[in-house]
Write an enzyme that holds these catalytic residues in place. Structure first.
Site, PDB file in Angstrom:
ATOM      1  N   GLU A 166      -1.346 -39.552  23.313  1.00  0.00           N
ATOM      2  CA  GLU A 166      -1.557 -40.615  22.333  1.00  0.00           C
ATOM      3  C   GLU A 166      -0.575 -41.766  22.511  1.00  0.00           C
ATOM      4  O   GLU A 166      -0.931 -42.908  22.319  1.00  0.00           O
ATOM      5  CB  GLU A 166      -1.448 -40.063  20.901  1.00  0.00           C
TER       6      GLU A 166
ATOM      7  N   CYS B  68      -8.170 -48.652  20.460  1.00  0.00           N
ATOM      8  CA  CYS B  68      -8.133 -47.658  21.529  1.00  0.00           C
ATOM      9  C   CYS B  68      -9.310 -47.914  22.483  1.00  0.00           C
ATOM     10  O   CYS B  68     -10.169 -48.751  22.188  1.00  0.00           O
ATOM     11  CB  CYS B  68      -8.185 -46.251  20.941  1.00  0.00           C
TER      12      CYS B  68
END
Length: 145
Positions: free
Chosen positions: A15, A24
């Site tokens: 992450e 993202c």
């Protein structure tokens, strides 16, 4: 069962920490260690906020995972599934729809088959993503440990 440091380390490895909101690769607004719920454009947080969001997100994944997979899991299996579900939009609640074969194999006791199914959950909008492929391979290693 609670996520071990191995699970948290794996989640953080893939992450990465971002203290300002970003999109993202799947186009989802994200902040901290992969937190997505309620993230606003331009939002900023502290490292402490990011750690708390991560803890809360993992706690929620674990609650939903326990309801979704009602068979005993090893620590490695649990940790791998926490990482997987943390990464899925909708978390563990959507696991049966996103990965029905994985769930079926877990419930039937086919642990090896379930570990192979992890590798197929690597697409965004139908396209394989190299980062997801690497993550699923790492989760599989944890799953079978």
């Amino acid at each position: 069962m609670k996520a071990s440091q191995a699970a948290i380390k794996l989640i953080k490895r893939f992450e990465s920490l971002r203290l300002e909101a970003y999109l993202c690769p799947a186009g989802v607004r994200t902040i901290g260690w992969g937190h997505t719920e309620g993230v606003q454009p331009g939002q900023r947080i502290t490292v402490e906020d990011a750690e708390q969001l991560l803890k809360n997100d993992i706690d929620q994944v674990e609650k939903d995972l326990a309801r979704t997979i009602q068979v005993p899991l090893t620590q490695g299996e649990h940790d791998a599934l926490v990482s997987l579900c943390f990464n899925l939009r909708g978390g563990a609640r959507r696991l049966p729809r996103i990965a029905p074969k994985l769930v079926e194999k877990l419930i039937s006791g086919d642990r090896f088959g379930a570990s192979i199914e992890l590798l197929d959950i690597n697409r965004v909008n139908g396209e394989p993503m190299p980062g997801l492929t690497r993550r699923r391979e790492a989760e599989r290693v944890l799953f079978v440990a």
